[in-house]
Design a protein around this motif. Structure first.
Motif, PDB file in Angstrom:
ATOM      1  N   SER A  43       0.835  -1.208   0.000  1.00 17.34           N
ATOM      2  CA  SER A  43       0.000   0.000   0.000  1.00 17.34           C
ATOM      3  C   SER A  43       0.866   1.253   0.000  1.00 17.34           C
ATOM      4  N   GLN A  85      -6.886   1.176   0.066  1.00 15.28           N
ATOM      5  CA  GLN A  85      -7.265  -0.006   0.839  1.00 15.28           C
ATOM      6  C   GLN A  85      -8.329   0.378   1.874  1.00 15.28           C
ATOM      7  N   ASP A 165      -6.208  -1.137  -4.649  1.00 10.82           N
ATOM      8  CA  ASP A 165      -5.624  -1.731  -3.445  1.00 10.82           C
ATOM      9  C   ASP A 165      -6.668  -2.626  -2.785  1.00 10.82           C
ATOM     10  N   GLU A 166      -6.515  -3.923  -2.965  1.00  9.34           N
ATOM     11  CA  GLU A 166      -7.426  -4.953  -2.447  1.00  9.34           C
ATOM     12  C   GLU A 166      -8.877  -4.718  -2.892  1.00  9.34           C
TER      13      GLU A 166
END
Ligand SMILES: Nc1ncnc2c1ncn2[C@@H]1O[C@H](COP(=O)(O)OP(=O)(O)OP(=O)(O)O)[C@@H](O)[C@H]1O
Ligand SMILES: [Mg+2]
Length: 253
Positions: A43, A85, A165-166
């Motif tokens: 991240s 994230q 991010d995810e």
């Protein structure tokens, strides 16, 4: 010349070196998976690319331009946008307004068709599968829907490089499949308004759900303790001894 080129990027938080001398590149139209154990620096690395964190040293080049010291909105204007994230919506605004805000800074090019930000926002909500939530306050969304809203907000700026991010966090298998298809479609078609006539989007995707991720990426970069320990095709990295030991385990993905 690479589309995105990262050279020797380093970021420290006090005594922790979160990202240590990382170099890699992304080609146009390529989908790169960024994986690694918790705390590996994934991240932190992408936040530097999105210009939400400043590196201590190293350089970031996008289309050959040194963007290392640009701020976040300047990076968006250059064509880099992403989802965080930890989602950051305007919690007291409805979903449609959350998507309309980035539509106002949408990058436009030759193919631009003049439409209102409201119509653009509806189109984008449809793309990511949340049109039915248009009037719902962002504060009321489930984790999965927040993830999709984040992607909608990134898409609304019409990026050439999208960083996720995810993105699969909190989504059920059906939703993951739908998002995977959207990612593949975006890579093929890109953003119709982009000033680039490339026709397709490039992406960096961080994800722990490896079996789902490996189906959509061309190449994988593996971070561990802030350093790249492997890079290659999904088949190559999943068989790599260092990656098995540091992250995947003997059972595989
Ligand atoms: N703002 C911050 N202040 C201090 N330390 C930080 C900060 N952000 C990240 N770190 C530290 O930097 C290291 C890398 O964190 P990062 O969040 O980039 O890892 P990650 O690979 O994204 O992990 P995860 O898979 O759990 O999301 C960790 O040790 C983390 O605690
Ligand atoms: Mg992370």
């Amino acid at each position: 010349m690479s589309f995105l080129q990262v050279k020797g990027l380093t970021k420290r938080f006090g005594g922790i070196t979160a990202v240590n001398d990382v170099s890699f590149s992304v080609r146009r139209n390529e989908i790169v998976g960024l994986i690694g154990p918790n705390g590996a620096g994934k991240s932190t690395l992408v936040q530097m690319l999105m210009r939400a964190q400043n590196p201590d040293s190293g350089k970031i080049y996008f289309h050959g331009e040194d963007i290392t010291r640009l701020n976040n909105w300047q990076a968006v204007h250059r064509g880099i946008a992403g989802s965080f994230q930890c989602t950051r919506p305007f919690r007291r605004l409805p979903v449609i307004a959350n998507v309309m805000v980035p539509c106002t800074v949408r990058r436009t090019g030759k193919k631009e068709v003049k439409t209102s930000t409201q119509i653009q926002a509806i189109e984008i909500m449809k793309k990511v599968g949340i049109p039915h939530l248009a009037k719902t306050l962002a504060a009321k969304l489930s984790q999965g829907d927040l993830k999709r809203l984040e992607i909608a907000r990134a898409l609304a700026t019409c990026p050439d490089l999208m960083i996720l991010d995810e993105p699969f966090g909190g989504l059920n298998p059906g939703e993951i499949e739908m998002l995977s298809q959207l990612i593949k479609d975006l890579r093929a078609g890109g953003c119709s308004d982009s000033p680039l006539d490339s026709g397709g989007l490039s992406m960096i995707i961080i994800e722990h759900k490896l079996s789902e991720l490996m189906k959509i990426v061309d190449r994988v970069v593996v971070l561990c303790f802030g350093e790249i320990i492997a890079e290659g095709t999904p088949a190559e990295v999943t068989q790599n001894e260092k990656v098995i030991e540091a992250y995947i385990g003997k059972e595989g993905i």
